[in-house]
Design an enzyme around this catalytic site. Structure first.
Site, mmCIF file in Angstrom:
data_model
loop_
_atom_site.group_PDB
_atom_site.id
_atom_site.type_symbol
_atom_site.label_atom_id
_atom_site.label_comp_id
_atom_site.label_asym_id
_atom_site.label_seq_id
_atom_site.Cartn_x
_atom_site.Cartn_y
_atom_site.Cartn_z
ATOM 1 C CB SER A 202 -0.966 -0.024 1.185
ATOM 2 O OG SER A 202 -1.939 0.986 1.054
ATOM 3 C CG ASP A 268 -15.831 -20.269 -8.165
ATOM 4 O OD1 ASP A 268 -14.602 -20.310 -8.361
ATOM 5 O OD2 ASP A 268 -16.413 -21.040 -7.374
ATOM 6 C CG ASP A 271 -10.848 -19.754 -11.888
ATOM 7 O OD1 ASP A 271 -11.552 -20.779 -11.894
ATOM 8 O OD2 ASP A 271 -10.622 -19.090 -10.851
ATOM 9 C CG ASP A 275 -11.126 -22.062 -6.320
ATOM 10 O OD1 ASP A 275 -11.864 -21.217 -6.870
ATOM 11 O OD2 ASP A 275 -9.885 -22.056 -6.442
ATOM 12 C CB VAL A 277 -10.589 -18.299 -5.445
ATOM 13 C CG1 VAL A 277 -9.538 -17.226 -5.737
ATOM 14 C CG2 VAL A 277 -10.522 -18.726 -3.988
ATOM 15 C CG ASP A 437 -6.428 -3.504 -3.410
ATOM 16 O OD1 ASP A 437 -7.200 -2.729 -2.818
ATOM 17 O OD2 ASP A 437 -5.195 -3.482 -3.234
ATOM 18 C CG HIS A 483 -5.445 -2.515 0.302
ATOM 19 N ND1 HIS A 483 -4.717 -2.192 -0.826
ATOM 20 C CD2 HIS A 483 -5.009 -1.677 1.282
ATOM 21 C CE1 HIS A 483 -3.882 -1.209 -0.537
ATOM 22 N NE2 HIS A 483 -4.038 -0.889 0.735
#
Length: 572
Positions: A202, A268, A271, A275, A277, A437, A483
């Site tokens: 950051s 999801d 990709d 999962d 993510v 983020d 973040h």
């Protein structure tokens, strides 16, 4: 070839002070005898009477987002102050010096976050566990807990330029100069190589690039989610507020939370793996339409936090979906020119949070803290915060961005794209950014990385330019990460907790991080190890989600390519 990292951490290289014990070296008198002379530290004058020392034995850490758990290390906690001749100032430094038998000829500078120039002692364990003397600075602001925004204005209309430039880059440069010189003397390094590293995320990431862009103090830098493009970044926090005000709709927090959750569910599998993510927010941009969430029910219990809210029940409205879509498109002027970018789909809408008015029983504007402070204090040079955005339009935001860019271009903007001097000195950059983020757009890191490539390798084709850049400067977009930390909405996402170790292996042993190691830090999959692809390759799971491939996908890459045509000059 040097031995692998895990065989050299904790082993003593018995030269000079390495043969001594912590008891021998952790004294005021010993540190005083090891102080570098002013000619070795650019004329800075250390106050020898300010030295304090404290030996710490059998310390341990449970780990954090930037370093793993570690136990049984000893160190000397050293503090001192120095001055700039003629300024009548005082800058405080703090060092954790590993016990001589644990020192591995390494120095680590650590950065801050927000308007803080340091994280106090929070990041120092990440150095000593790898045998590095580690340090922080207070920037001369008065104490380690005093933040830059507290000292930025001497009075309304009067900038404290010494504090500004110390925060911008000078304080961390001086930390490395003093810290490295003291470390060499403290451990009697002699002619042996002292490896020097940076780690920060950051504001700490911006500080890292402030050093890489100007100096050759570090052999390697771990840079996370850097707050680059300060003029745009800080004003950008207000963009979601202006979207809400322009549409005349202030979404209940639960409505936006539901939109994020539905986005994660919908994207999801893009990709190649289910999962929870979203590793491919670019595919999410290409294939998911937020209007498909309209009518979906949401429900959240009452909250008794600082901004109490009643229970929220309803369905996603057309206005709620429109607000989210407008935010995700990023700031454009009223005539459609792009001024900046927003966060990726699946990032939480933190900047768009509204507050509940119990008298009217409605949600209303809640001006985001960074933007509410940035505009009056840093642009208007007045000590107050914004409580409303009356008469503020998208064009107003663009103008504020340009003003911040112009005023602080040489100190806070931190986007100089020519890193030739750092690269020529053999420096390595390991740059990462969470794709989800919600505070600094992941696209910000991509845009700067591409600016470096285009500036340093202008005559090379795309792939050849990236091959050359990746030899010393690699960018990793962390799937599902928020973040500078994992995302609670995507807990199965791995986070690069051991990135400093990876950088040390790259610098000292030439072990190239083709992929970055990530660790799932919570949830059902806690402890699971995953790999993260290096930009510009994008993750794609194959064989029923069991094999990770890093692929070139031009349509995906194009979603990260922005033209900031709202400005007359390039925005790096």
């Amino acid at each position: 070839m040097k031995p692998a990292l895990n065989t050299i951490v904790g082993a003593a290289t018995l030269i000079g002070a390495h043969a001594a014990s912590l008891v021998d070296v952790c004294t005021n008198s010993y540190v005083k005898s090891a102080l570098p002379s002013p000619d070795l530290i650019n004329g800075l004058v250390i106050d020898s009477s300010s030295i304090t020392t404290n030996a710490v034995y059998n310390s341990s850490t449970s780990g954090g987002d930037y370093f793993p758990a570690a136990a049984a290390y000893d160190f000397c906690n050293v503090t001192l102050t120095y001055t700039h001749p003629g300024r009548n100032d005082k800058v405080h430094l703090k060092f954790w010096m590993p016990a001589p038998d644990q020192f591995q000829n390494r120095w680590l500078s650590t950065g801050g976050g927000g308007f803080a120039i340091n994280h106090d002692e929070q990041q120092l364990p990440g150095g000593v566990q790898y045998g590095a003397a580690a340090g922080i600075t207070d920037g001369g602001f008065g104490s380690f807990s005093t933040q830059f925004d507290q000292v930025f204005l001497l009075a309304n209309g009067t900038i404290n330029y010494e504090a500004l430039y110390m925060f911008g880059y000078q304080a961390h440069y001086e930390l490395s100069v003093v810290g490295k010189a003291l470390t060499k003397s403290f451990y009697a390094v002699g002619d042996a190589k002292l490896y020097s590293y940076w780690q920060g995320c950051s504001e700490g990431g911006r500080e890292g690039f402030s050093q890489v862009q100007r100096f050759q103090e570090f052999d390697g830098a771990v840079i996370g989610a850097p707050a680059l493009r300060y003029g745009q970044q800080q004003t950008n926090h207000l963009y979601a507020n202006v979207v809400e005000q322009t549409l005349g709709y202030y979404p209940p927090p639960c409505e936006l939370e539901k939109i994020v959750n539905l986005t994660i569910v919908a994207c999801d599998r893009l990709d190649g793996r289910a999962d929870g993510v979203v590793s491919r927010t670019d595919l999410c941009k290409l294939h998911f339409n937020i209007s498909s969430t309209i009518g979906a029910p949401y429900s959240c219990p009452a909250s008794t936090t600082l901004n109490p809210t009643p229970a929220q029940n309803g369905t996603i409205s057309a206005l709620g979906a429109a607000a989210a879509a407008k935010m995700l498109d990023g700031l454009r002027t009223l005539d459609g020119r792009r001024a900046y970018i927003f966060y990726q789909p699946t990032a939480t809408f933190d900047d768009a949070q509204t507050k509940y008015n119990p008298e009217t029983k409605t949600f209303e504007l809640d001006v985001t803290a960074y933007g509410a402070e940035w505009v009056p204090r840093f642009l208007q040079l007045q000590n107050y915060t914004l409580s409303s955005l009356d008469n503020v339009t998208y064009d107003t935001l663009k103008d504020w961005m340009e003003l911040g860019w112009q005023r602080y271009e040489d100190v806070l903007q931190t986007t100089w794209p020519d890193l030739t001097h750092f690269q020529s000195a053999g420096g390595k950059v390991l740059h990462y950014h969470g794709e989800s983020d919600p505070s600094i757009p992941a696209g910000s890191s991509v845009h700067y990385h591409e600016s470096v490539r285009k500036t340093m390798y202008p005559n090379m084709p795309f792939n050849a330019g990236h091959k050359a850049l990746n030899e010393w400067n690699r960018l990793f977009l962390v799937p599902g990460a928020a973040h500078c930390a994992p995302s609670t909405d995507q807990p199965n996402g791995a986070f690069p907790q051991t990135t400093l170790k990876t950088l040390i292996e790259w610098v000292e042993n030439d072990i190239v991080p083709e992929r970055l190691n990530g660790t799932v830090l919570s949830g059902d999959h806690e402890g699971e190890q995953q790999q993260i692809c290096a930009w510009p390759l994008r993750p794609l799971w194959k064989e029923n989600g069991t094999v990770l491939d890093c692929v070139h996908d031009q349509a995906s890459l194009d979603t990260w390519d922005y033209e900031f045509d709202a400005y007359r000059i390039p925005l790096y």
